[in-house]
Design a protein around this motif. Structure first.
Motif, short mmCIF file in Angstrom:
data_model
loop_
_atom_site.label_atom_id
_atom_site.label_comp_id
_atom_site.label_asym_id
_atom_site.label_seq_id
_atom_site.Cartn_x
_atom_site.Cartn_y
_atom_site.Cartn_z
N ILE A 1 104.48 -0.04 -5.46
CA ILE A 1 104.10 1.07 -5.15
C ILE A 1 104.96 1.28 -3.70
O ILE A 1 105.81 0.46 -3.00
N CYS A 2 105.02 2.57 -3.17
CA CYS A 2 105.62 2.96 -1.97
C CYS A 2 104.60 2.71 -0.86
O CYS A 2 103.62 2.87 -0.89
N GLY A 3 105.36 2.17 0.28
CA GLY A 3 104.76 1.78 1.41
C GLY A 3 104.49 2.90 2.43
O GLY A 3 103.53 3.04 3.36
N TRP A 4 104.91 4.50 2.15
CA TRP A 4 104.86 5.48 2.86
C TRP A 4 104.11 6.80 2.05
O TRP A 4 103.61 7.61 2.78
N ASN A 5 104.19 6.66 0.74
CA ASN A 5 103.85 7.74 0.27
C ASN A 5 102.77 7.38 -1.02
O ASN A 5 102.98 6.28 -1.62
N PRO A 6 101.44 7.80 -1.04
CA PRO A 6 100.45 7.33 -2.05
C PRO A 6 100.24 7.79 -3.35
O PRO A 6 99.41 7.40 -4.02
N ASP A 7 101.40 8.45 -3.77
CA ASP A 7 101.08 9.27 -5.10
C ASP A 7 101.40 8.49 -6.31
O ASP A 7 100.78 8.71 -7.40
N MET A 8 102.13 7.50 -6.12
CA MET A 8 102.82 6.90 -7.57
C MET A 8 102.43 5.42 -7.72
O MET A 8 102.48 4.72 -6.60
N TYR A 9 102.60 5.15 -8.80
CA TYR A 9 102.62 3.46 -9.27
C TYR A 9 104.31 3.52 -9.68
O TYR A 9 104.52 4.30 -10.41
N GLY A 10 104.78 2.44 -9.47
CA GLY A 10 105.93 2.14 -10.09
C GLY A 10 105.68 1.98 -11.62
O GLY A 10 104.66 1.72 -12.13
N VAL A 11 106.97 2.03 -12.49
CA VAL A 11 106.78 1.99 -14.01
C VAL A 11 107.32 0.49 -14.42
O VAL A 11 108.52 0.03 -13.76
N ARG A 12 106.54 -0.05 -15.36
CA ARG A 12 107.11 -1.48 -15.77
C ARG A 12 108.36 -1.40 -16.60
O ARG A 12 108.77 -0.61 -16.99
#
Length: 434
Positions: free
Chosen positions: A145-156
């Motif tokens: 995840i991003c530490g400052w933006n809550p919108d996304m999950y990384g892609v495997r």
């Protein structure tokens, strides 16, 4: 092969003035100004920065820059779309196509900001990935995840559907007419201190998707600081990568950029540009709730423009263009300095200590030679250098008798090959050697 332009990209980005809340009318106004006043000097990209898909962004700015679990515009395949309240031409499935068409009609190019990965809400809803029998939750990595933006999950990495997801969003962006993509939380995934390059595979997937699509799209990576030990990877898969975290109008940050440019100077090449970040000039910060005039002095602004150009960085204006004053517009249209961002001009640091720096620039094809003098101190001082002793010029520069300071237009003579000038506090001089 990745897209290889003839010079570092030059344009405008909405973030420094509008934060998360820019709208279509404002983008068009800035594009119109660029076409009328800046395009002839080489400025061409109009970039819509972060959260263009978010509903009511900025409505909770006193608490959050990015509203946690906020409502977003998205299609049935987990692909984010422009918020139609702010970008009304996107209605009816048009996406950014109409806005891109308007910008292209001005002779300009269009760019967008994206976050790496797949929307968390797409994974939670188990939405299908376009063209596959795979769901978003199967390719999403909830540990990335991003530490400052809550919108996304990384892609495997390496799972079925992962590359197809990136292929699908790039195909959509290309259909819209996107020429430039700034991808965030990817150049340095700084939440993971033990692995700050944990999204390297997503850079490769973006690169692959762009290559498959065939449209000339610039891939810009943020945020920094980029990792020097990964320079080869940035150079192979991206066009730009940030060598700093967000850069603002603070002398300490500007002074630090000399150290960063020293580190990255040997990695500037055609189609591969270490990025010093946006130019915080003019009016800034309206979207942050506190509009202000740049805190840089005029001399510091000249220093910034001189360093960015002689180093060969991309140039992205952060100001509201329609509010530029005459002085700032002139600063941004000095074509005899802006041209140093072209691929044929090679800038190198010649010397640096706690009080000053000297940079040189050489164009082997034309024989043009430049030297820049920078004053780090808080008072005006004389700075000098022996031109023939600059390493970049050794053996290739004929006898130099004079110079022209390009910001002022002042001509000067050199005494026994010594370039000598009084430089203002935190200021710079850019000299064409003759």
């Amino acid at each position: 092969m990745k897209y290889r332009m003839m010079r570092a990209p030059m344009g405008w980005n909405s973030y420094d003035y509008y934060d998360t809340a820019v709208n279509e009318q404002q983008v068009k106004a800035n594009a119109g100004y660029m076409a009328a006043h800046l395009k002839e000097a080489g400025w061409e990209y109009i970039v819509v920065d972060i959260e263009w898909y978010a509903k009511k962004p900025g409505s909770m700015r006193e608490k959050y820059q990015y509203i946690p679990f906020g409502d977003v515009q998205m299609d049935d395949y987990g692909r984010l779309l422009p918020d139609t309240e702010r970008f009304p031409s996107a209605a009816g499935g048009n996406g950014f196509g109409p806005l891109a068409d308007d910008i292209h009609s001005l002779g300009l190019k269009f760019g967008i900001h994206i976050m790496r990965g797949i929307p968390r809400i797409a994974a939670h809803r188990h939405l299908p990935v376009w063209g596959t029998d795979v769901r978003a939750d199967e390719i999403a990595d909830p540990s990335s995840i991003c530490g400052w933006n809550p919108d996304m999950y990384g892609v495997r990495k390496g799972v079925k559907g992962a590359q197809e997801y990136y292929d699908s969003i790039i195909s959509m962006y290309a259909d819209w007419g996107v020429d430039y993509i700034k991808c965030d939380d990817i150049c340095n995934t700084n939440l993971y201190r033990e692995n700050q390059y944990s999204a390297a595979h997503e850079i490769e997937m973006l690169h692959s998707a762009i290559q498959k699509n065939g449209r000339d799209i610039i891939l810009s990576l943020s945020p920094g600081p980029a990792l020097i030990e990964k320079a080869w990877h940035y150079e192979k898969y991206a066009n730009m990568w940030r060598i700093t975290d967000d850069f603002w109008d603070d002398w300490k940050l500007l002074r630090n950029m000399f150290d960063r440019c020293e580190l990255w100077q040997n990695h500037v090449a055609q189609g591969s540009y270490p990025d010093c970040d946006m130019l915080p000039l003019g009016k800034l910060g309206k979207g942050f709730g506190k509009e202000w005039d740049t805190r840089f002095t005029k001399d510091e602004q000249i220093t910034m423009m001189t360093l960015w150009c002689i180093f060969g960085s991309p140039l992205m204006i952060g100001a509201e263009l329609t509010l530029l004053d005459d002085w700032t517009r002139e600063l941004l249209t000095k074509t005899d300095i802006l041209k140093l961002t072209g691929n044929d001009y090679v800038g190198k640091q010649a010397e640096k200590d706690e009080t000053h720096a000297v940079w040189s620039c050489w164009n082997e094809k034309t024989g043009e030679a430049y030297a820049a003098l920078f004053n780090f101190t808080d008072s005006e001082r004389e700075i000098s250098c022996q031109v023939q002793e600059i390493e970049q010029f050794c053996g290739c520069l004929p006898r130099v008798c004079g110079a022209k300071e390009l910001w002022s237009g002042k001509e000067m003579a050199l005494e026994q090959g010594c370039l000598r000038a009084r430089i203002s506090a935190h200021g710079a001089g850019m000299f064409l050697l003759k």
